[in-house]
Design an enzyme around this catalytic site. Structure first.
Site, PDB file in Angstrom:
ATOM      1  CG  ASP A 175      -1.949  -1.063   1.230  1.00 25.64           C
ATOM      2  OD1 ASP A 175      -1.570  -2.228   1.079  1.00 25.64           O
ATOM      3  OD2 ASP A 175      -3.131  -0.738   1.378  1.00 25.64           O
ATOM      4  CG  ASP A 187      -2.588  -3.604  -1.630  1.00 27.59           C
ATOM      5  OD1 ASP A 187      -3.690  -3.022  -1.596  1.00 27.59           O
ATOM      6  OD2 ASP A 187      -2.439  -4.747  -1.168  1.00 27.59           O
ATOM      7  CG  ASP A 188      -5.887  -0.099  -1.367  1.00 33.29           C
ATOM      8  OD1 ASP A 188      -6.308  -0.679  -2.390  1.00 33.29           O
ATOM      9  OD2 ASP A 188      -6.363  -0.289  -0.242  1.00 33.29           O
ATOM     10  CE  LYS A 234     -10.760  -2.193   0.160  1.00 39.62           C
ATOM     11  NZ  LYS A 234      -9.753  -3.221   0.039  1.00 39.62           N
ATOM     12  CG  HIS A 238      -4.734  -3.301  -5.635  1.00 42.51           C
ATOM     13  ND1 HIS A 238      -4.719  -4.262  -4.656  1.00 42.51           N
ATOM     14  CD2 HIS A 238      -4.034  -3.816  -6.675  1.00 42.51           C
ATOM     15  CE1 HIS A 238      -4.031  -5.323  -5.086  1.00 42.51           C
ATOM     16  NE2 HIS A 238      -3.609  -5.063  -6.302  1.00 42.51           N
ATOM     17  NE  ARG A 280     -10.561  -1.101  -3.657  1.00 39.53           N
ATOM     18  CZ  ARG A 280      -9.792  -2.181  -3.517  1.00 39.53           C
ATOM     19  NH1 ARG A 280     -10.314  -3.377  -3.668  1.00 39.53           N
ATOM     20  NH2 ARG A 280      -8.501  -2.046  -3.251  1.00 39.53           N
TER      21      ARG A 280
END
Ligand SMILES: *[C@@H]1O[C@H](CO)[C@@H](O)[C@H](O)[C@H]1NC(C)=O
Ligand SMILES: *[C@@H]1O[C@H](CO)[C@@H](O)[C@H](O)[C@H]1NC(C)=O
Ligand SMILES: *[C@@H]1O[C@H](CO)[C@@H](O)[C@H](O)[C@H]1NC(C)=O
Length: 361
Positions: A178, A199-200, A254, A221, A252
């Site tokens: 991340d 990743d993020d 979530k 991501h 995103r």
């Protein structure tokens, strides 16, 4: 400042020079933090294996400068490699600085989920402070988190988890890397940063009055709120003027199945997507599942503005997926133009009266 007094005969010159504690031996760390100079120049330091570069308990007003290349010995451990904590602190990367995690020594494609124990790279807990100009390369896993920060600016941070052949992307070995994380913070602005990772790009799990602007994300991501849960709240977040290149997701939100919390007063504005591979925008309430696999559970997402989120996703991607419990989404405004995705998924829980091209290709 220490005055230096030089005399030439009867002429007396008083020259003030900024003095600093040059930290190039790990053993000097405590002395550096106590030094009256309140300016620590961390220069070509080698941090011993398994030790944290512990920049907590700093005197108020301390300036920390990174010069040259900072490196670390190799050990499997669960800790954090650099921690910076204090009030009225300036953390400055000088030209050419490199904080090099040499993460390839740990990478085994398992990230934080198993295999070798991998330390996180940097955590800051700052108040009334600035972080600027750091060049960060190849953390073993999560790169940079700003937790419990207040009134902080983080800018011109360049995170590069990629470049040569043994790095993250090429072998798919870097995982859970991340880029920038933010938790429990208020009034934090993150701007003009670059993140190339796996990743993020940016992840926020809680906090308020956060701005993420003028940043470029590559390879990861996406820009992510969540995974939300455990009653945590994200409110007054603005993400604007960012470019997201070849990430799995663009934008995103979530929340985890069966968990509670709140996302409120959030704006994503002027976001350009380029070649996103799975979802241009995804908002879902059934993490860790992605979208239609299982039913979402209620999680409020209120006053969300998507304005001018535009660009392209790959053919195999869905342009937009919203998959939330009906009634969870309130007061949304939507203006997006995402094209290219041929994966047609129907949406769930989109508030009535908004014009969202969900399930369309
Ligand atoms: C927010 O933080 C910045 C420093 O990054 C500071 O200048 C500003 O005054 C803070 N705003 C509030 C409302 O405290
Ligand atoms: C909605 O959120 C935005 C921030 O994204 C904020 O400026 C605005 O005041 C909020 N509106 C309401 C009605 O709460
Ligand atoms: C949407 O984007 C496409 C290209 O990505 C462009 O051709 C089209 O004009 C845009 N539509 C609107 C309404 O802006």
């Amino acid at each position: 400042m220490k005055p230096i007094i030089t005399s030439f005969g009867s002429l007396v010159l008083v020259v003030a020079i900024a003095s600093a504690f040059e930290l190039n031996q790990f053993e000097q760390l405590d002395a550096a933090k106590k030094s009256a100079d309140k300016r620590i120049v961390i220069k070509n330091l080698v941090v011993p294996a398994g030790k944290m570069l512990d920049l907590t308990n700093l005197q108020q007003g301390t300036v920390i400068e990174f010069e040259g290349r900072l490196t670390f010995g190799y050990q499997e451990w669960d800790g954090t490699m650099i921690r910076i904590k204090g009030k009225n602190i300036r953390v400055v990367g000088k030209p050419g600085n490199l904080l090099d995690g040499e993460g390839h020594r740990w990478w085994d494609k398992k990230g934080g989920n198993g295999g070798k124990k991998k330390p996180r790279f940097i955590e800051v807990n700052l108040e009334d402070s600035l972080v600027t100009g750091l060049n960060i390369k190849n953390p073993p896993r999560h790169c940079f988190v700003a937790n419990y920060c207040k009134n902080v600016r983080i800018e011109f941070v360049n995170i590069d988890i990629n470049v040569d052949i043994k790095d993250g992307d090429k072998k798919g070995a870097g995982h859970n890397t991340d880029g920038i994380g933010c938790g429990g913070s208020s009034n934090v602005t993150i701007s003009n940063c670059k993140v190339h990772n796996q990743d993020d790009c940016f992840a926020i799990g809680s906090g308020r009055d956060i701005v993420f602007e003028n940043n470029v994300c590559t390879g990861g991501h996406g820009i992510s709120i969540g995974s939300m849960g455990k009653g945590k709240v994200v409110e007054r977040l603005i993400v604007r003027n960012c470019v997201v290149i070849k990430n799995t997701n663009g934008v995103r939100i979530k929340s985890r199945k069966g968990e509670t919390g709140l996302v409120k007063d959030v704006t994503f504005e002027n976001i350009e997507l380029q070649g996103v591979t799975q979802y241009g925008i995804i908002i879902h309430g059934n993490y860790p599942d992605n979208g239609p696999k299982s039913e979402p559970t209620p999680f409020p997402i209120e006053n969300l503005t998507i304005n001018n989120v535009h660009g392209t996703v790959g053919r195999g991607a869905a342009n937009i997926l919203v998959w939330v419990t009906p009634g969870s989404a309130k007061n949304w405004k939507w203006n997006s133009n995402i094209t290219g995705g041929k994966r047609r998924l129907s949406c769930k829980g989109v508030p009535s009266g908004i014009n969202m091209p969900c399930g369309k290709i």
